[in-house]
Design a protein around this motif. Structure first.
Motif, PDB file in Angstrom:
ATOM      1  N   VAL A   1      -4.428   1.409  -9.593  1.00 38.14           N
ATOM      2  CA  VAL A   1      -4.103   1.732  -8.368  1.00 38.14           C
ATOM      3  C   VAL A   1      -5.194   1.917  -7.326  1.00 38.14           C
ATOM      4  O   VAL A   1      -5.539   1.139  -6.319  1.00 38.14           O
ATOM      5  CB  VAL A   1      -3.081   2.766  -8.183  1.00 38.14           C
ATOM      6  N   ALA A   2      -6.089   2.411  -7.819  1.00 36.61           N
ATOM      7  CA  ALA A   2      -7.580   2.920  -6.933  1.00 36.61           C
ATOM      8  C   ALA A   2      -8.138   1.541  -6.727  1.00 36.61           C
ATOM      9  O   ALA A   2      -8.669   1.337  -5.848  1.00 36.61           O
ATOM     10  CB  ALA A   2      -8.399   3.760  -7.816  1.00 36.61           C
ATOM     11  N   GLU A   3      -8.255   0.741  -7.730  1.00 38.14           N
ATOM     12  CA  GLU A   3      -8.798  -0.709  -7.736  1.00 38.14           C
ATOM     13  C   GLU A   3      -8.265  -1.272  -6.770  1.00 38.14           C
ATOM     14  O   GLU A   3      -8.950  -2.175  -5.807  1.00 38.14           O
ATOM     15  CB  GLU A   3      -9.082  -1.199  -8.970  1.00 38.14           C
TER      16      GLU A   3
ATOM     17  N   VAL B   1       0.784  -1.104  -0.052  1.00 38.45           N
ATOM     18  CA  VAL B   1       0.059  -0.056   0.189  1.00 38.45           C
ATOM     19  C   VAL B   1       0.909   1.203  -0.038  1.00 38.45           C
ATOM     20  O   VAL B   1       0.620   2.007  -0.828  1.00 38.45           O
ATOM     21  CB  VAL B   1      -1.071   0.136   1.280  1.00 38.45           C
ATOM     22  N   SER B   2       1.892   1.372   0.777  1.00 41.70           N
ATOM     23  CA  SER B   2       2.606   2.332   0.772  1.00 41.70           C
ATOM     24  C   SER B   2       3.480   2.769  -0.432  1.00 41.70           C
ATOM     25  O   SER B   2       3.693   3.744  -0.680  1.00 41.70           O
ATOM     26  CB  SER B   2       3.703   2.299   2.066  1.00 41.70           C
ATOM     27  N   ALA B   3       3.931   1.469  -1.041  1.00 41.08           N
ATOM     28  CA  ALA B   3       4.593   1.706  -2.454  1.00 41.08           C
ATOM     29  C   ALA B   3       3.779   2.023  -3.617  1.00 41.08           C
ATOM     30  O   ALA B   3       4.371   3.135  -4.483  1.00 41.08           O
ATOM     31  CB  ALA B   3       5.182   0.046  -2.672  1.00 41.08           C
ATOM     32  N   VAL B   4       2.676   1.852  -3.334  1.00 44.00           N
ATOM     33  CA  VAL B   4       1.823   2.100  -4.858  1.00 44.00           C
ATOM     34  C   VAL B   4       0.873   3.174  -4.631  1.00 44.00           C
ATOM     35  O   VAL B   4       0.281   3.527  -5.407  1.00 44.00           O
ATOM     36  CB  VAL B   4       1.187   0.704  -5.331  1.00 44.00           C
ATOM     37  N   GLY B   5       0.689   3.378  -3.395  1.00 41.01           N
ATOM     38  CA  GLY B   5      -0.817   4.114  -3.124  1.00 41.01           C
ATOM     39  C   GLY B   5      -0.574   5.594  -3.786  1.00 41.01           C
ATOM     40  O   GLY B   5      -1.527   6.333  -3.979  1.00 41.01           O
TER      41      GLY B   5
ATOM     42  N   GLY C   1      -9.758  -2.837  -2.728  1.00 41.78           N
ATOM     43  CA  GLY C   1      -9.773  -4.170  -2.372  1.00 41.78           C
ATOM     44  C   GLY C   1      -8.859  -4.284  -1.013  1.00 41.78           C
ATOM     45  O   GLY C   1      -9.411  -4.863   0.012  1.00 41.78           O
ATOM     46  N   LEU C   2      -7.747  -3.512  -0.600  1.00 41.61           N
ATOM     47  CA  LEU C   2      -6.907  -3.643   0.419  1.00 41.61           C
ATOM     48  C   LEU C   2      -7.813  -2.765   1.459  1.00 41.61           C
ATOM     49  O   LEU C   2      -7.210  -3.074   2.585  1.00 41.61           O
ATOM     50  CB  LEU C   2      -5.436  -3.131   0.106  1.00 41.61           C
ATOM     51  N   ALA C   3      -8.671  -1.948   1.187  1.00 43.33           N
ATOM     52  CA  ALA C   3      -9.285  -1.318   2.032  1.00 43.33           C
ATOM     53  C   ALA C   3      -9.863  -2.001   2.934  1.00 43.33           C
ATOM     54  O   ALA C   3     -10.637  -1.658   4.165  1.00 43.33           O
ATOM     55  CB  ALA C   3     -10.189  -0.241   1.343  1.00 43.33           C
ATOM     56  N   ASP C   4     -10.474  -3.194   2.795  1.00 44.93           N
ATOM     57  CA  ASP C   4     -11.228  -4.222   3.443  1.00 44.93           C
ATOM     58  C   ASP C   4     -10.320  -5.455   4.039  1.00 44.93           C
ATOM     59  O   ASP C   4     -10.945  -6.628   4.374  1.00 44.93           O
ATOM     60  CB  ASP C   4     -12.299  -4.919   2.660  1.00 44.93           C
ATOM     61  N   ASP C   5      -8.924  -5.221   4.030  1.00 43.70           N
ATOM     62  CA  ASP C   5      -8.093  -6.272   4.414  1.00 43.70           C
ATOM     63  C   ASP C   5      -8.297  -6.686   5.935  1.00 43.70           C
ATOM     64  O   ASP C   5      -8.943  -5.730   6.485  1.00 43.70           O
ATOM     65  CB  ASP C   5      -6.670  -5.597   4.382  1.00 43.70           C
TER      66      ASP C   5
END
Length: 263
Positions: A239-241, A228-232, A245-249
């Motif tokens: 990236v948004a998509e 997340v920190s790398a590609v955010g 997905g990771l927002a519900d990790d």
């Protein structure tokens, strides 16, 4: 009387509508940064060269505004803002405190509201060579090239990074080398190796998202958080998509990392 420095493109709107409260101050307050008009022209416009690094084309203009003596403002050094050490005083007291300092460089005044058109005194051009850059007395000090200190796209920034590489923050290896390290880490892959590669990828504006997207399913939450920190901040499509997905990790650290890059 206070002076507010702003890009020249804002001058017509400011003359018409005043200065909008768009800057963020101590504690998240919104308002306007300015500095008292002192007898010294250089001290009055001390922030000009530093702000000009981010001021866009056309240079900066000086907007003079007259505030009521009793107007509450925040006053302190720039570094005090992060420590919540700036104090609230009337505008007249802020001027008195700064004028009494032997060295007022690095001090600022924050007005926690917009400045109305009726409070404007004048808008004028300002020379673009007054003041310090980075911090007062920075000239002659070895610059830091860590990821947090360096300015991307600044004049001579690439040559500076090549001349004074930081032991932890670059310059980063080529993308081809980093992808080879990710592939060599295996599947799902060694967490330490992947986190190190993602650390270097975080210093890029765009990157090979398709080759890294599989790491969103890595069993180690630290790898997903580093992803997340790398590609955010990348401008790469998709990236948004991936962040959706990771927002519900299931791990709270990963969810918090997504919130931070989207803030």
């Amino acid at each position: 009387m206070f002076v507010h420095l702003t890009p020249s493109a804002n001058a017509p709107r400011i003359r018409r509508s005043g200065i909008r409260a768009v800057s963020h101050g101590q504690g998240g307050a919104r308002g306007v940064y300015c500095f008292p008009v002192l007898p010294s022209y250089t001290l009055t416009h001390q922030w000009l060269r530093e702000l000009a690094r981010f001021g866009g084309r056309g240079g900066l203009v000086a907007v003079h505004a007259r505030l009521d003596d009793a107007q509450p403002v925040l006053v302190g050094r720039y570094a005090d803002r992060a420590r919540n050490a700036q104090v609230t005083v009337p505008a007249a007291e802020a001027v008195r405190r700064i004028a009494a300092l032997a060295d007022p460089r690095g001090w600022e005044v924050f007005v926690p509201r917009a400045i109305r058109p009726a409070e404007l005194h004048r808008v004028r051009a300002a020379p673009q060579v007054v003041g310090w850059r980075y911090v007062p007395d920075a000239h002659g000090t070895r610059p830091c090239t860590c990821y947090g200190c360096r300015v991307r796209g600044g004049y001579g920034s690439r040559r500076l990074l090549e001349r004074l590489p930081h032991p932890l923050d670059g310059p980063p290896p080529p993308v081809r080398v980093l992808l080879e390290r990710v592939a060599a880490a295996g599947d799902p892959g060694d967490a330490a190796t992947l986190r190190e590669a993602l650390h270097w990828f975080a210093m890029r504006r765009r990157g090979p998202l398709a080759q890294l997207a599989r790491l969103a399913a890595h069993p180690d939450p630290a790898v997903r958080e580093e992803l997340v920190s790398a590609v955010g901040r990348w401008s790469t499509p998709g990236v948004a998509e991936l962040l959706d997905g990771l927002a519900d990790d299931p791990h709270p650290d990963v969810r918090e990392a997504v919130e931070l890059v989207r803030a």
